[in-house]
Design an enzyme around this catalytic site. Sequence first.
Site, mmCIF file in Angstrom:
data_model
loop_
_atom_site.group_PDB
_atom_site.id
_atom_site.type_symbol
_atom_site.label_atom_id
_atom_site.label_comp_id
_atom_site.label_asym_id
_atom_site.label_seq_id
_atom_site.Cartn_x
_atom_site.Cartn_y
_atom_site.Cartn_z
ATOM 1 N NE ARG A 34 25.619 -49.289 -10.796
ATOM 2 C CZ ARG A 34 24.355 -49.294 -11.179
ATOM 3 N NH1 ARG A 34 23.396 -49.402 -10.291
ATOM 4 N NH2 ARG A 34 24.057 -49.193 -12.449
ATOM 5 N NE ARG A 46 24.153 -45.553 -8.698
ATOM 6 C CZ ARG A 46 23.157 -45.955 -9.484
ATOM 7 N NH1 ARG A 46 21.953 -46.177 -8.987
ATOM 8 N NH2 ARG A 46 23.354 -46.123 -10.769
ATOM 9 N NE ARG A 96 17.816 -50.304 -18.266
ATOM 10 C CZ ARG A 96 18.146 -50.430 -16.958
ATOM 11 N NH1 ARG A 96 17.698 -51.425 -16.243
ATOM 12 N NH2 ARG A 96 18.918 -49.549 -16.392
ATOM 13 N NE ARG A 123 24.113 -46.543 -16.246
ATOM 14 C CZ ARG A 123 24.327 -46.072 -15.020
ATOM 15 N NH1 ARG A 123 25.381 -45.312 -14.755
ATOM 16 N NH2 ARG A 123 23.487 -46.361 -14.073
ATOM 17 C CE LYS A 147 15.766 -48.442 -13.184
ATOM 18 N NZ LYS A 147 16.553 -47.290 -13.695
HETATM 19 P P1 AMP Z 1 20.615 -50.776 -13.531
HETATM 20 O O1 AMP Z 1 21.190 -51.254 -12.235
HETATM 21 O O2 AMP Z 1 19.147 -51.021 -13.632
HETATM 22 O O3 AMP Z 1 20.986 -49.346 -13.843
HETATM 23 O O4 AMP Z 1 21.286 -51.671 -14.669
HETATM 24 C C1 AMP Z 1 22.685 -51.688 -14.864
HETATM 25 C C2 AMP Z 1 23.034 -52.176 -16.258
HETATM 26 O O5 AMP Z 1 22.538 -53.515 -16.428
HETATM 27 C C3 AMP Z 1 22.399 -51.392 -17.404
HETATM 28 O O6 AMP Z 1 23.136 -50.241 -17.744
HETATM 29 C C4 AMP Z 1 22.415 -52.445 -18.509
HETATM 30 O O7 AMP Z 1 23.711 -52.600 -19.043
HETATM 31 C C5 AMP Z 1 22.072 -53.708 -17.757
HETATM 32 N N1 AMP Z 1 20.609 -53.958 -17.708
HETATM 33 C C6 AMP Z 1 19.796 -53.966 -16.611
HETATM 34 N N2 AMP Z 1 18.527 -54.245 -16.943
HETATM 35 C C7 AMP Z 1 18.515 -54.412 -18.286
HETATM 36 C C8 AMP Z 1 17.499 -54.705 -19.237
HETATM 37 N N3 AMP Z 1 16.213 -54.872 -18.879
HETATM 38 N N4 AMP Z 1 17.860 -54.812 -20.555
HETATM 39 C C9 AMP Z 1 19.139 -54.654 -20.934
HETATM 40 N N5 AMP Z 1 20.139 -54.363 -20.088
HETATM 41 C C10 AMP Z 1 19.852 -54.243 -18.773
#
Ligand code: AMP
Length: 192
Positions: free
Chosen positions: A134, A128, A89, A145, A14
């Site tokens: 991270r 990663r 999400r 996740r 993404k």
């Molecule tokens: P990502 O970088 O998109 O994998 O997001 C990292 C973390 O941020 C996720 O595992 C969630 O804890 C939080 N997060 C990101 N976007 C959302 C969302 N739309 N709704 C809820 N939590 C989010």
Amino acid sequence: VLRALLLAPPGAGKGTQGERIAEIYGVPHIATGELLRNQVELRTPAGEMAKDFMQRGELVPDDLIIGLVLDQVADDEPLPGFVLDGFPRTMTQARAAYEWASANDRTFHAVIRLEVPTDELVERLLERGRIANRVDDTAETILRRLSVYSDSTAPLVEFYRARAILVEIDGTGSAQDVTSRIRSRLDELDLD
Ligand code: AMP
């Protein structure tokens, strides 16, 4: 002008594709994970609230993320175009996004679904974790996740399929190849 969102499990690409597509179509790339990581780093109230959820691989509360995203897409006035990466999400987020979009004449042109087999996702995320440091790219959190994705986010596929804006893309192979696949599909659309 393009209004698209990326719908894919963690590790599907993404971030990479979101950046590239936003650049090609000349619109801002709004990545909610990045937004949240910034808030955590800056120790804002939103960041303090989000931190533990993120570390555990859980979603942050809907209200929190909906507020943050709406601030981004409607700062002074609604942005004409954007690529949303990592939002919505949950069904609650999807409904809030749709409400905002229809009220502001900004409905989405495309929901880009990136499909990558699960074993490849796990491999990519572990990799990663080794290089990018991270906190949520650990073996245990990765599995959490992925299961949060299937429980809370995967149902959105049907929601967008029913609205006929779902664009399904094979997310394997080089980043370049994936971008070309996305582009050729987006170029078929009428981006008003
Ligand atoms: P990502 O970088 O998109 O994998 O997001 C990292 C973390 O941020 C996720 O595992 C969630 O804890 C939080 N997060 C990101 N976007 C959302 C969302 N739309 N709704 C809820 N939590 C989010």
